[in-house]
Each structure stands twice: as C-alpha cells, then as structure tokens.
Enzyme design. Structure first.
Site, mmCIF file in Angstrom:
data_model
loop_
_atom_site.group_PDB
_atom_site.id
_atom_site.type_symbol
_atom_site.label_atom_id
_atom_site.label_comp_id
_atom_site.label_asym_id
_atom_site.label_seq_id
_atom_site.Cartn_x
_atom_site.Cartn_y
_atom_site.Cartn_z
ATOM 1 N N CYS A 1 0.900 -1.165 0.028
ATOM 2 C CA CYS A 1 -0.140 -0.047 -0.064
ATOM 3 C C CYS A 1 0.772 1.213 0.059
ATOM 4 C CB CYS A 1 -1.049 0.069 1.322
ATOM 5 S SG CYS A 1 -1.637 1.435 1.636
ATOM 6 N N CYS B 1 -0.596 -1.091 8.719
ATOM 7 C CA CYS B 1 -0.328 -2.520 7.994
ATOM 8 C C CYS B 1 0.850 -2.657 7.926
ATOM 9 C CB CYS B 1 -1.093 -2.470 6.573
ATOM 10 S SG CYS B 1 -3.172 -2.171 6.770
ATOM 11 N N CYS C 1 -8.400 3.047 1.343
ATOM 12 C CA CYS C 1 -7.514 2.064 2.296
ATOM 13 C C CYS C 1 -7.939 0.983 1.849
ATOM 14 C CB CYS C 1 -7.957 2.453 3.716
ATOM 15 S SG CYS C 1 -7.407 1.137 4.813
ATOM 16 N N TYR D 1 -16.115 -9.153 30.148
ATOM 17 C CA TYR D 1 -15.582 -8.180 29.121
ATOM 18 C C TYR D 1 -16.442 -8.427 27.674
ATOM 19 C CZ TYR D 1 -11.312 -8.309 31.847
ATOM 20 O OH TYR D 1 -10.241 -8.405 32.932
ATOM 21 N N GLU E 1 -19.562 -6.194 31.757
ATOM 22 C CA GLU E 1 -18.946 -5.355 30.689
ATOM 23 C C GLU E 1 -18.957 -3.777 31.454
ATOM 24 O OE1 GLU E 1 -17.656 -4.797 27.421
ATOM 25 O OE2 GLU E 1 -17.519 -2.715 27.999
ATOM 26 N N ASP F 1 -12.674 -12.059 27.507
ATOM 27 C CA ASP F 1 -12.457 -11.660 26.250
ATOM 28 C C ASP F 1 -11.774 -10.073 26.423
ATOM 29 O OD1 ASP F 1 -11.844 -10.565 23.623
ATOM 30 O OD2 ASP F 1 -13.968 -10.996 22.820
ATOM 31 N N CYS G 1 -6.834 -10.375 22.138
ATOM 32 C CA CYS G 1 -6.227 -9.833 20.930
ATOM 33 C C CYS G 1 -4.895 -8.918 21.277
ATOM 34 C CB CYS G 1 -7.208 -8.553 20.531
ATOM 35 S SG CYS G 1 -7.715 -7.639 22.038
HETATM 36 N N1 SAH Z 1 -16.538 -10.257 23.842
HETATM 37 C C1 SAH Z 1 -16.849 -8.978 22.987
HETATM 38 C C2 SAH Z 1 -15.931 -7.729 23.233
HETATM 39 C C3 SAH Z 1 -14.427 -7.849 23.647
HETATM 40 S S1 SAH Z 1 -13.573 -6.286 23.461
HETATM 41 C C4 SAH Z 1 -16.887 -9.222 21.531
HETATM 42 O O1 SAH Z 1 -16.630 -10.114 21.133
HETATM 43 O O2 SAH Z 1 -17.766 -8.385 20.796
HETATM 44 C C5 SAH Z 1 -13.291 -5.953 24.958
HETATM 45 C C6 SAH Z 1 -14.404 -5.319 25.962
HETATM 46 O O3 SAH Z 1 -13.996 -5.240 27.507
HETATM 47 C C7 SAH Z 1 -14.881 -4.010 25.488
HETATM 48 O O4 SAH Z 1 -16.230 -3.805 25.248
HETATM 49 C C8 SAH Z 1 -14.401 -2.943 26.517
HETATM 50 O O5 SAH Z 1 -15.216 -2.119 26.673
HETATM 51 C C9 SAH Z 1 -14.459 -3.887 27.619
HETATM 52 N N2 SAH Z 1 -13.670 -3.626 28.860
HETATM 53 C C10 SAH Z 1 -12.324 -3.143 28.991
HETATM 54 N N3 SAH Z 1 -11.941 -3.024 30.293
HETATM 55 C C11 SAH Z 1 -12.888 -3.392 30.949
HETATM 56 C C12 SAH Z 1 -13.203 -3.769 32.487
HETATM 57 N N4 SAH Z 1 -12.098 -3.308 33.179
HETATM 58 N N5 SAH Z 1 -14.139 -4.420 32.750
HETATM 59 C C13 SAH Z 1 -15.267 -4.877 31.967
HETATM 60 N N6 SAH Z 1 -15.091 -4.645 30.645
HETATM 61 C C14 SAH Z 1 -13.986 -3.984 30.261
#
Ligand code: SAH
Length: 427
Positions: free
Chosen positions: A25, A34, A113, A264, A285, A333, A360
């Site tokens: 790119c 990227c 992009c 999360y 969350e 997550d 991630c």
């Molecule tokens: N499992 C979901 C989101 C994962 S991303 C999916 O696959 O769509 C991570 C998430 O953690 C985000 O939504 C963020 O707002 C949340 N997060 C970040 N810090 C946090 C905390 N201390 N306690 C609870 N949630 C949190």
C-alpha cells in the site's frame, strides 16, 4: 529465537521488496497500520504463526500442548466494518481526510484504504466532495476552531451508520447535508452527530444527536441480530468473527446444563451465541452503552436465559469470590492490555472448571497464561485466528481447565482426559 531488532530489519526488508514490486500500500510506511502490506497472505499467516510460537511455545509446552495452526481469512482485504477518517483542511482550501501519521498528529490524506470496507471509503469520499458546497469548516486542533473533526462509518449487514463528530452541537445545514449524502447512498440507514468539544485524541465525545434513522445499525451474525451504537465495541472483521465465535463455542464444550460467565462481553455477542447451548449466561461489561445494547440484543433475539451487568470485570470476580459464586464455564475477552492478576486470582480461588480466554493482545495473553498456570490451571488448547490481515495483530482462543484438584506433584498423569497430549501419553 530471532532478536526484536532482527525481526524489525527483516520486516523492513520484506516491506521494501514488496514496495519495489508495487504490491505494498502506498501509505503503509507512513500510516503504520498495515505492517504486512505487500506480503503475500500465506507469508503473513506463516509470520503470525511463528511469532505466536515464539511467544507462547514454551508456556504451552509446560502443559504438553502445541499451538494449533492459525485460522486464516477468506478475504484478507477490505474487511474492516468500522472506518474512521480525521478531517482537516489544508490552508483552508482543500479538504483532507485520512489518518494520523504514525506517532504524530499530521494527517495522511487517504483516498482508499486496502483494509477498510469499500462502500465506507466511497461514502468518505462523497463527504469530502460535499463539504465545500455546505461551507463546513474543518476543525483546527491548534486553534480549537472549526466544526467537523472526524467521520466514523460502521457497516453492518442490515445498514450503514455515519457518525459526524463535531466540536459543537451547532451544525448549520445539517438536515440538507444528510439529505444530500443519503441521495447518493440510500443504503445509509442512520446518521448521528457526535459532539466532542474536548482537546483529546479520543475520536468520540459523550453526546450523540440522531440526525436521521434510529441511531444504531443492526448486524446479523450466525442467525442473531446485533444492535451497534456509535461507541459500542463490535468486532471489526465480521467474516472472521463468525469463525472466532464458532471456535469459542467448540472449545467451551457446552452441553446445555452449564452456567456461563461472559466477562468483558461488549455488546454480549459471545454470551448470546452460548445461551442456546447453556443453562444460563451472565455478561459483564464496563461500557454502559454496550450493556444497553447487549440487553436490547437479548430482547430482540428473544434470549431469556441471559442477563448483563455494567461493572468492572475484576471487581465482579472479586465480589463473586467473596460470595463463593462460581460458573461452570468462564469466557473472558479482555482488551489488548489483558486481564488483571486479581481477576485471575479470584477465578483460581473459585476453581472455575473451564475457562475460554479470547485475546487480542499476544503479550498480555502470555503474561496472563503464566499467571493462570501458577495458580493451578492447565492450558488445553491455543488457536490463533487472523482477525486483522495485513497487520501484525493476532487474536487467540485458549482453553484452560483446572489441574486435578490438590495436585501435589507437577507431573500430571491424567490420561483419561479427551485432549491428552503426546507428552502425557509417553509419560
Ligand atoms: N467479547 C466482546 C467484546 C470484547 S472487547 C466481543 O467479542 O464483541 C473487550 C471489551 O472489554 C470491550 O467491550 C471493553 O469495553 C470491555 N472492557 C474493558 N475494560 C473492562 C473492564 N475493566 N471491565 C469490564 N469490561 C471491560
């Protein structure tokens, strides 16, 4: 093992040759988004596999596990369903839109992009074209003057949301602007004005004003409808998300009788996929708007065995530990920075039998896996998933379970387990 500097040199070399062959790119080096631009996709996957093996190999080996092959994408380009452009003007004449140059606040003017959704790119270009005739002033960060700061577009299977981020709520001609934009792109189902009057690098401010449509978009994944608000988290690669969630469900090994915690949970997507395979699900969350979306999503999809709490995940785990309340399966997550020691300690104290860790952030994952191992957990599986082709980011799904309770020796001879490893068989 390759040194970090050596790896960086190699990356630049392969990048230079890809550029010479005109495959990379043109913005890639400046933009920094990227890192793998121009590399054939198979090579990108090999690199990611190798990097994850370097990071996790020794940790997994302790439990006799090897890293599974990375789950690649069918479409490694134009996969991003969330597209952002910062808008500025060059000497008050031309409208520029694009992204900030790596480690700076200079804007790289981008026409297209390679990883962003193509329709969203077209809409961005139309906004750029419309701005002069509506006499919209671009925001000047230094002088704190002007109106339009950013545009964010979220593309879902059932609509497109355009979010115009402005410095004040005063937006003369906004109705006509929206009409003109929708005339060209009738597939835009909602337009939101977000007001961000702070001196900040955060894109979105706290206030939203709906200019057209319902103020959210709906994405249909794996037979469920998900409502996405301007600031709620939603996986950016919809196609790969289907594979990711399928994998999470597979490793969770639900029978329909389990209590599941989805911590999360964002807008509750993972928990909702699990709900029809479990007795009940709880999602936790931090982001209140995401929780509102999650509750609506459950209602829209008529899922009655799920509930959500807006709370810090670590606080929730610590309180659960105090109450002695324990799920059968925990799915976690966390954001890129990973989870916390207190979270892991509480999970271990509760002896949660099965944990699915979706990550991630490879480095924070490695740190957290070691923390789990030290507290009596064993890693059963680790599968990288390529959610972000062209970039060096890697998502990973890990399954952990408790070592045999009160094990006093380090050697685990549990050959009755289904996923027994070759090392254990030999033992
Ligand atoms: N499992 C979901 C989101 C994962 S991303 C999916 O696959 O769509 C991570 C998430 O953690 C985000 O939504 C963020 O707002 C949340 N997060 C970040 N810090 C946090 C905390 N201390 N306690 C609870 N949630 C949190």
């Amino acid at each position: 093992m390759q040194s970090k500097a050596g790896a960086e040199d190699k990356k630049l070399q392969s990048f230079a040759s890809a550029q010479a062959a005109n495959r990379a790119c043109p913005y890639a080096l400046k933009c920094g988004g990227c890192d793998y631009s121009g590399l054939p996709y198979t090579v990108q996957l090999e690199n990611k596999q190798k990097r994850m093996e370097e990071l996790l190999g020794a940790i997994l080996k302790k439990d006799g596990v090897t890293l599974s092959p990375i789950v690649g994408a069918d479409n490694p380009f134009h996969y991003r369903n969330k597209v952002h452009s910062v808008f500025v003007s060059e000497r008050k004449k031309t409208v520029q839109r694009g992204i900030y140059e790596k480690n700076s606040h200079r804007v790289i003017d981008i026409k297209e992009c390679r990883i962003e959704n193509e329709k969203a790119n077209e809409i961005m270009e139309e906004i750029r074209r419309l701005i002069p005739s509506f006499k919209i002033q671009m925001y000047d960060e230094d002088r704190e003057r002007g109106l339009l700061r950013h545009v964010l577009i979220r593309v879902a299977s059932k609509g497109i949301m355009v979010i115009l981020v402005t410095s004040t709520s005063m937006f003369p001609g906004k109705k006509n602007f929206v009409t003109a934009l929708r005339r060209k792109f009738p597939e835009i189902t909602t337009v939101v004005q977000n007001i961000n009057n702070k001196r900040t690098s955060m894109v979105l401010g706290e206030r939203n004003e709906v200019l057209y449509g319902p103020g959210f978009v709906v994405d249909d994944r794996l037979g469920l409808d998900f409502r996405i608000s301007p600031d709620s988290f939603y996986q950016v690669n919809s196609e790969q998300t289907v594979k990711l969630y399928g994998l999470v469900l597979e490793v969770a090994g639900l029978t329909g009788r389990e209590t599941v915690w989805d911590l999360y949970c964002g807008t509750g997507t993972i928990g909702m996929f699990m709900a029809s395979h479990a007795k009940e699900v709880l999602g936790v969350e931090l982001n209140k708007n995401a929780v509102t979306d999650a509750k609506n999503n459950a209602r829209v999809n008529a899922i009655t065995n799920i509930r959500f709490l807006a709370q810090d995940a670590t606080d929730y785990m610590k309180q659960a530990r105090g109450r002695g309340e324990c799920p059968d399966v925990l799915c976690m997550d966390p954001p890129r920075s990973g989870s916390t020691k207190e979270f892991i300690e509480a999970a271990a104290a509760l002896k949660i039998p099965r944990i699915v860790y979706v990550s991630c952030g490879p480095e924070s994952l490695a740190r957290d896996l070691i923390c789990f191992q030290k507290r009596g957990y064993k890693i059963r599986r680790a599968v990288p998933v390529d959610m972000f082709p062209q970039t060096e980011h890697v998502e990973t799904v890990c399954l952990l379970s408790q070592r045999k309770p009160d094990t006093t020796i380090e050697v685990d001879l549990d050959i009755s387990e289904l996923e027994v490893s070759s090392a254990e068989t030999k033992a």
